[in-house]
Structure formats: C-alpha cells, structure tokens
Design an enzyme around this catalytic site. Structure first.
Site, PDB file in Angstrom:
ATOM      1  N   TYR A 141      -0.704   8.054   8.353  1.00  0.00           N
ATOM      2  CA  TYR A 141      -0.535   6.738   8.968  1.00  0.00           C
ATOM      3  C   TYR A 141      -0.155   6.895  10.432  1.00  0.00           C
ATOM      4  CZ  TYR A 141      -1.064   4.005   4.715  1.00  0.00           C
ATOM      5  OH  TYR A 141      -1.568   3.388   3.600  1.00  0.00           O
ATOM      6  N   LYS A 194      -3.284  16.008  -3.221  1.00  0.00           N
ATOM      7  CA  LYS A 194      -4.718  16.307  -3.236  1.00  0.00           C
ATOM      8  C   LYS A 194      -4.898  17.724  -2.727  1.00  0.00           C
ATOM      9  CE  LYS A 194      -9.038  15.113  -3.882  1.00  0.00           C
ATOM     10  NZ  LYS A 194      -9.577  15.077  -5.263  1.00  0.00           N
ATOM     11  N   ASP A 228      -6.732  11.179  -7.142  1.00  0.00           N
ATOM     12  CA  ASP A 228      -7.869  10.468  -7.737  1.00  0.00           C
ATOM     13  C   ASP A 228      -7.743  10.410  -9.255  1.00  0.00           C
ATOM     14  OD1 ASP A 228      -8.119  13.227  -7.559  1.00  0.00           O
ATOM     15  OD2 ASP A 228     -10.288  13.224  -7.348  1.00  0.00           O
ATOM     16  N   ASP A 252       1.354   4.380  -0.876  1.00  0.00           N
ATOM     17  CA  ASP A 252       1.011   3.002  -0.544  1.00  0.00           C
ATOM     18  C   ASP A 252      -0.078   2.480  -1.479  1.00  0.00           C
ATOM     19  OD1 ASP A 252       0.911   0.578   0.776  1.00  0.00           O
ATOM     20  OD2 ASP A 252      -0.108   1.363   2.550  1.00  0.00           O
ATOM     21  N   ASP A 256       0.397  -0.364  -4.790  1.00  0.00           N
ATOM     22  CA  ASP A 256      -0.359  -1.612  -4.922  1.00  0.00           C
ATOM     23  C   ASP A 256      -1.087  -1.655  -6.263  1.00  0.00           C
ATOM     24  OD1 ASP A 256       0.509  -2.487  -2.503  1.00  0.00           O
ATOM     25  OD2 ASP A 256      -1.435  -2.434  -1.495  1.00  0.00           O
TER      26      ASP A 256
END
Length: 365
Positions: A141, A194, A228, A252, A256
């Site tokens: 970010y 990841k 994933d 993040d 959600d």
C-alpha cells in the site's frame, strides 16, 4: 505516552463525525458508549469532539486540521467516523486520506477485524467466529510503506511500479498481537502469505510470524495458507479458523471477504491500534447516498467502539470500561436477534429506532 493508573477516573475519548452517515452513526454510538459506561458503574465519559472531513475543509481549510492531530496525540482512545475523501475538492481529493494520515502519524500498526455471524442476520457461514489481524503499516500500500513520497511511481507514462515493504520488526509486533489474541480465544493462528511467488517479502512475513509463535507461544497451534487458497477455505469452511494474521493488502481483502461471509460489512467492527492508542473505525464507508435519511446502520461502529473500550479498559485496568464493552456487544446482538434491524439487514428500523432499542438493552442489566 503513559496511560493513567487504574485509580484515575479520567475517561477522555475523542469523537470525530467524519462525513456522510458518520453524522448519524457516530452520535448514535456516542450515546450508547456513554450509557454503557455509566451503567457499568464508571465515571462519565469526557468526549473530545474534533473536526475532520468536509466540515473541516469549510471551517479550517483542510480535511485534517493540525489541531485535531494535536488533540489526538493527547488521547489514548477515539472513535473515527467514515470519511468520503472522493468528494473532497482538489487538491485534497488526491491526497492521503485523513484516516491514512492518522494511522501513519500514530503508528496504529494493528488492524483487528473480527468476523462473527449474528443471530438474525443471514450469512453464508452461519457459525463463523474468527478475527483477521492485519499488519497496517507496510506491504504494497503506497500510502503507508514509505517514510516520504509514494510507494507507487511511473518511470514512463506506460510503466507503473509499486514497492512492497516487509520488515522483521513489523512482522514481529503483528505476530505478537495475533498470538496474544489467540490465547484469549481458541489458541489457533493461521499465517496467510504468498511465499510460493513473493518468496522474499511474504516469505519473511510467514517465517517471522511462525518463529514468534514457536518461541513465545508454544501453547498456540500454528498453520499457514497461501492467500489464494485461503479465500476458498474461508468460503468452504470459515468456521474452522480462529485468528488469521496477514500482511496489509492480504488482510484488507480477507477481512472484507469474511465480513460479508459472516453477514455484512454493516456489522463488521474494526479497530486500529498501537501499543498505547486505539481508534475505533468501522470497515465500511460514508455511504453518501443514504446520508441524512435516518437509514444508516450503526452496528459496525457500535461494535468497534466496544472493541475500543475493551482494549482501553484492559490497558488501564479499568473494569468499568471492559464491562461497558460487554454491555454494548450484548445489547447490539440481542437487538438484532429480536428482529430490530435496519433496512440493509432486512429490517424496518430507522437509525434512531435501532439506537433507542440498543440503548434500552444496554441499560437493562
């Protein structure tokens, strides 16, 4: 900054309306917090009202006045309403959002987002009860991974690059947050990464988190998942997870997802915390399309405020604040379970009707 002792009755809490529905859900939450603290036997809350957002642009010429930041520096806890930076006039629209500035200035490194299904709210995973612990200062970010400037840049008009930052220090402190939290729950931490592709950056995150767990929290079970695969696991078997720790962007996205899987982002609470300060901030936005119509759902912010009181009270050894947090959670959950809910949850209650019912239940015990 040092906090007051347990014998200090000072309960100064900042309150920031923000934009849009913030002008409805923040005062509603403020009323519930005041009632809960009083009912729990605590001293009156000393609310410190601070400007931010479109109103601050009108009154101070900026969405985040220096006076607001100076006041927050003297507070240990505050409630931040949603802000609608997309509606700000230039040059403010393209700048770092007020919430982003606050997170960065006060090093609110831990974003803690529970996802728990509520009786009376339809959900895809009815028995979900997990917490996403998101590292809040680094990653990909651009608004929070550089000391100065942006982590995104374009060397040519046709090439855009992003810098991802992962440090051992940040990984260690978010890992301690996650494992300490797991000790109060079901003693299970899942590390999301990841590392099969981003082997150096998210590989460092995975390895440091695992090392912290193995060395300092031997009583907590540890596993890890590629991000994933984790999305699929959450949809299929979200009930199996307890505490999930992730770097900034993954946390993040996953929070959600879990918010919706457990019911709705309108019911998903969130706090941002450093070692000394805590900010309650619901995960949802300012919803300008329904602002001013008495239709907004204050559930997420009320539950966020309860989380804030829990941490605030724990740090001050103040049982009244912790008791108030329990009252708020119980009142909100029982209100929704009784069928009193706003339209986004399939109910008929207005913001004010929902708030009055929660207030009555807060005072009932």
């Amino acid at each position: 900054m040092g906090g007051p002792t347990a014998n200090n009755s000072d309960k100064r809490i900042g309150v920031i309306l923000g934009d849009g529905i913030g002008h409805e859900i923040v005062p509603a939450t403020q009323r519930v917090v005041t009632a809960a603290v009083t009912a729990a036997g605590g001293a009156d809350v000393d609310w410190v009202t601070l400007p931010l957002g479109l109103g601050a642009i009108d009154s101070h010429g900026t969405p985040l006045p220096d006076s607001t930041l100076a006041a927050l520096a003297e507070l240990d806890a505050w409630i931040l309403g949603p802000h609608d930076s997309a509606a700000y006039p230039e040059p403010f629209r393209g700048q770092l959002t007020p919430g982003g500035v606050i997170r960065k200035k006060f090093d609110l490194f831990a974003n803690i987002r529970p996802a728990r299904s509520l009786e009376g709210v339809a959900s895809m995973v009815p028995d979900m009860d997990l917490v996403i612990v998101r590292e809040n200062t680094e990653g990909l970010y651009a608004d929070r991974n550089m000391f100065a400037g942006s982590g995104e840049f374009m060397p040519t008009p046709d090439v855009a690059l992003a810098v991802g930052v992962v440090t051992r220090r940040a990984c260690e402190r978010i890992a301690h947050t996650a494992f300490a939290l797991a000790r109060t729950r079901r003693r299970h931490v899942t590390i999301v990464h990841k590392a099969n592709v981003l082997s150096l950056t998210t590989g460092l995150f995975r390895d440091v988190c695992r090392d912290v767990g193995e060395r300092h929290y031997p009583d907590v079970q540890i596993d890890d998942q590629h991000v994933d695969a984790m999305t699929a696991h959450l949809v299929r078997r979200g009930r199996d997870f307890d505490v999930v720790v992730a770097e900034n962007m993954f946390g993040d996205i996953l929070s959600d997802l879990t918010g919706e899987l457990s019911g709705s982002l309108g019911t998903a609470p969130s706090i941002n915390s450093s070692d000394t300060q805590v900010m309650a901030q619901a995960a949802h936005g300012a919803a300008p399309d329904i602002a001013g119509h008495n239709r907004a759902n204050p559930t997420a912010l009320m539950l966020s405020a309860a989380m804030m009181l829990d941490l605030f009270g724990e740090r001050r050894a103040d049982r009244h604040l912790v008791g108030a947090a329990t009252r708020i959670r119980d009142a909100v959950r029982s209100t929704i379970a009784s069928g009193v809910a706003t339209a986004d949850l399939g109910g008929l209650a207005s913001t004010s009707e929902f708030t009055e019912t929660v207030l009555a239940r807060t005072l009932r015990r």
